[in-house]
Design a protein around this motif. Sequence first.
Motif, mmCIF file in Angstrom:
data_model
loop_
_atom_site.group_PDB
_atom_site.id
_atom_site.type_symbol
_atom_site.label_atom_id
_atom_site.label_comp_id
_atom_site.label_asym_id
_atom_site.label_seq_id
_atom_site.Cartn_x
_atom_site.Cartn_y
_atom_site.Cartn_z
ATOM 1 N N ARG A 115 9.553 3.379 -2.174
ATOM 2 C CA ARG A 115 8.930 2.248 -1.470
ATOM 3 C C ARG A 115 9.002 2.440 0.043
ATOM 4 O O ARG A 115 8.041 2.154 0.770
ATOM 5 C CB ARG A 115 9.589 0.932 -1.887
ATOM 6 N N ASP A 150 6.554 5.093 0.995
ATOM 7 C CA ASP A 150 5.207 4.530 0.851
ATOM 8 C C ASP A 150 4.797 3.768 2.110
ATOM 9 O O ASP A 150 3.673 3.918 2.600
ATOM 10 C CB ASP A 150 5.123 3.564 -0.344
ATOM 11 N N ARG A 151 5.706 2.935 2.639
ATOM 12 C CA ARG A 151 5.398 2.155 3.849
ATOM 13 C C ARG A 151 5.119 3.073 5.039
ATOM 14 O O ARG A 151 4.203 2.830 5.828
ATOM 15 C CB ARG A 151 6.552 1.208 4.201
ATOM 16 N N GLU A 170 1.774 4.862 4.616
ATOM 17 C CA GLU A 170 0.695 3.924 4.935
ATOM 18 C C GLU A 170 0.536 3.749 6.447
ATOM 19 O O GLU A 170 -0.584 3.614 6.948
ATOM 20 C CB GLU A 170 0.977 2.571 4.279
ATOM 21 N N ALA A 171 1.653 3.792 7.184
ATOM 22 C CA ALA A 171 1.611 3.644 8.646
ATOM 23 C C ALA A 171 1.265 4.953 9.357
ATOM 24 O O ALA A 171 1.129 4.980 10.582
ATOM 25 C CB ALA A 171 2.959 3.125 9.148
ATOM 26 N N SER A 204 4.172 11.969 5.729
ATOM 27 C CA SER A 204 3.271 12.408 4.660
ATOM 28 C C SER A 204 4.126 12.923 3.518
ATOM 29 O O SER A 204 5.314 13.191 3.691
ATOM 30 C CB SER A 204 2.317 13.499 5.163
#
Length: 167
Positions: free
Chosen positions: A73, A76-77, A80-81, A85
């Motif tokens: 998680r 993932d954040r 997304e930002a 990678s």
Amino acid sequence: MSRIDDEWVSFGVTAALLSRLLQARAEVALQGVGGPSVIEVELLCRLAESEQGSLRMIDVADLLMVSKSGVTRLVDRLVEAGLVSRYSPPDNRRVVHAQITDKGRAVFEEARVIYAQSMRDTVERHATTEDRRNVHDVLRDVLEANGHPVETRYTNGQRTEADHAPR
């Protein structure tokens, strides 16, 4: 319970409170400028200081002392930002790495300054540089002795002569 047990309970409560205080103050400072969270800064630090800027996800979980799902998680954040990678090496597609991006390095460098200032503002008036270094050494020794190395550029994995002096 004995007096010695009471001292250990007091030690544990005090250490936990200090940890939460430092984290809360850093969170406020970082969020005040729209920065990443403390755990995100720690992840970016670990990635920035690793060889090639990447770590296996399982190693990230171990270093941050979070669960596999928690690190997923978290990454993932940051993906997304655009700060991190993910990739799998061609020779072992079962392994997943997190890698810091150029944007992630830039965000980390900005956040590092804010984080350091937060630590300084919280501690500096109450402890000398020598006190702080001694406490840091003890904390690092305890973590390392319990399988949680604190190897970053900021600890450098190296000890100075002062680090080796008897306490």
